[in-house]
Scaffold this active site. Structure first.
Site, short mmCIF file in Angstrom:
data_model
loop_
_atom_site.label_atom_id
_atom_site.label_comp_id
_atom_site.label_asym_id
_atom_site.label_seq_id
_atom_site.Cartn_x
_atom_site.Cartn_y
_atom_site.Cartn_z
N ASP A 66 0.81 -1.22 0.00
CA ASP A 66 0.00 0.00 0.00
C ASP A 66 0.85 1.27 0.00
O ASP A 66 2.08 1.22 0.16
CB ASP A 66 -0.96 -0.01 1.19
CG ASP A 66 -0.29 -0.42 2.50
OD1 ASP A 66 0.95 -0.39 2.58
OD2 ASP A 66 -1.01 -0.75 3.45
N ASN A 135 -7.67 -1.74 13.95
CA ASN A 135 -9.07 -2.13 13.67
C ASN A 135 -9.16 -3.41 12.83
O ASN A 135 -10.22 -3.74 12.33
CB ASN A 135 -9.82 -0.98 12.98
CG ASN A 135 -9.19 -0.60 11.64
OD1 ASN A 135 -8.29 -1.29 11.16
ND2 ASN A 135 -9.65 0.48 11.04
N HIS A 137 -7.40 -4.01 10.00
CA HIS A 137 -7.16 -3.89 8.56
C HIS A 137 -5.88 -4.61 8.14
O HIS A 137 -4.93 -4.72 8.92
CB HIS A 137 -7.19 -2.43 8.09
CG HIS A 137 -6.04 -1.57 8.48
ND1 HIS A 137 -6.19 -0.37 9.14
CD2 HIS A 137 -4.70 -1.70 8.30
CE1 HIS A 137 -5.01 0.18 9.33
NE2 HIS A 137 -4.09 -0.61 8.83
N GLU A 142 -9.82 -1.45 5.01
CA GLU A 142 -10.49 -1.10 6.26
C GLU A 142 -11.72 -1.99 6.48
O GLU A 142 -12.19 -2.65 5.55
CB GLU A 142 -10.92 0.38 6.19
CG GLU A 142 -9.76 1.37 6.07
CD GLU A 142 -9.00 1.59 7.38
OE1 GLU A 142 -8.97 0.68 8.23
OE2 GLU A 142 -8.43 2.68 7.53
C1 GLP Z 1 -0.56 0.59 8.35
C2 GLP Z 1 -0.28 -0.23 7.12
C3 GLP Z 1 -0.48 -1.68 7.37
C4 GLP Z 1 0.19 -2.09 8.66
C5 GLP Z 1 -0.49 -1.39 9.79
C6 GLP Z 1 0.13 -1.74 11.13
O1 GLP Z 1 -1.84 1.09 8.39
N1 GLP Z 1 -1.07 0.17 6.01
O2 GLP Z 1 0.01 -2.41 6.27
O3 GLP Z 1 0.05 -3.46 8.82
O4 GLP Z 1 -0.35 -0.01 9.59
O5 GLP Z 1 1.12 -0.83 11.45
P1 GLP Z 1 2.07 -0.93 12.70
O6 GLP Z 1 2.97 -2.05 12.41
O7 GLP Z 1 2.80 0.39 12.72
O8 GLP Z 1 1.22 -1.16 13.86
#
Ligand code: GLP
Length: 250
Positions: A66, A135, A137, A142
């Site tokens: 992403d 949440n 995702h 989402e």
């Molecule tokens: C972001 C990314 C995800 C990732 C998530 C968790 O929103 N788009 O791909 O898995 O955050 O992030 P973190 O590892 O900082 O908790």
């Protein structure tokens, strides 16, 4: 299968070992990679192991999950910049084959569809690394995203923008939209490894075991995948019933 390790270092050691072994067994493979705080120690461990073992990464193809819409690759909070700083510039990848969705081109007609198609033309993803949002995702899919979605533009949930604001300068707005691989793109990966660490992910993981498979908690779709492993540290596993996971002592 849910595996629980004592701490973040043990998780990073295990996941980086898994990546290393995958690549060594089939060097021209296609990897799906993720960003976020969870991945940072994993990439650090991986870089050290690749250097120590002289592993050839030049034949890898990489597709990132992403990117924020509107940020170009040089923006410090773009996922392209994240990947460059934390992984790509440290090892001799063939950068032609390292793909992060283009946050600037994301809104162009057909761009999203082309990203999904490009993955398929590479023969699909052999091994997909995933984090999970608070949440539930995956990528930026989402709650409510259809399970049959392909690469698309999403409006980020308020919780996601709040969670990710820690990576932005004070006062700087987290983009409202992102481009993400779809859930179907992710589910077509032959093997998936999802990582969650830290106490903030404890309630997220509880949703995973408490719910059936529901689009309201996107990562529950992984229960349908035949080769998915979830790797946690103790902090992320603290709300789970002990019977739901296997503890790995290191
Ligand atoms: C972001 C990314 C995800 C990732 C998530 C968790 O929103 N788009 O791909 O898995 O955050 O992030 P973190 O590892 O900082 O908790």
């Amino acid at each position: 299968m849910i595996l629980v390790f004592p701490d973040v270092d043990a998780v990073a050691d295990y996941v980086s070992d898994t990546l290393y072994t995958q690549i060594r067994s089939r060097p021209p493979m296609t990897l799906g990679l993720a960003t976020g705080g969870t991945m940072e120690p994993i990439y650090q461990y991986f870089i050290d192991k690749v250097k120590a073992g002289n592993l050839d990464v030049s034949q890898l193809s990489i597709f990132n999950l992403d990117e924020y819409v509107g940020l170009d690759a040089n923006h410090p909070q773009s996922y392209a910049a994240y990947m460059k700083a934390r992984l790509f510039e440290h090892l001799p990848f063939n950068l032609q084959n390292c793909h992060v969705p283009d946050g600037k081109a994301a809104l162009d007609a057909n761009y999203c569809q082309q990203y999904s198609t490009q993955i398929q033309r590479h023969g699909g993803i052999d091994f997909q690394l995933l984090g999970v949002g608070g949440n539930g995702h995956i990528g930026f899919n989402e709650p409510g995203t259809p399970f049959d979605s392909r690469c698309h533009i999403v409006e980020l949930a308020p919780r996601t923008r709040l969670d990710n604001s820690r990576f932005f300068a004070p006062g700087e707005l987290v983009p409202a939209h992102a481009i993400t691989m779809g859930i179907q793109d992710i589910m077509e990966a032959r093997e998936i490894l999802l990582v969650a660490t830290g106490p903030k992910k404890a309630s997220t993981m509880k949703k995973f075991v408490d719910h059936g498979i529901t689009e309201q908690v996107p990562f529950t779709v992984l229960k349908r995948h035949p080769a998915t492993t979830i790797v946690l540290d103790e902090a992320a596993a603290q709300a789970l019933p002990p019977a739901s996971y296997q503890r790995i002592y290191t």
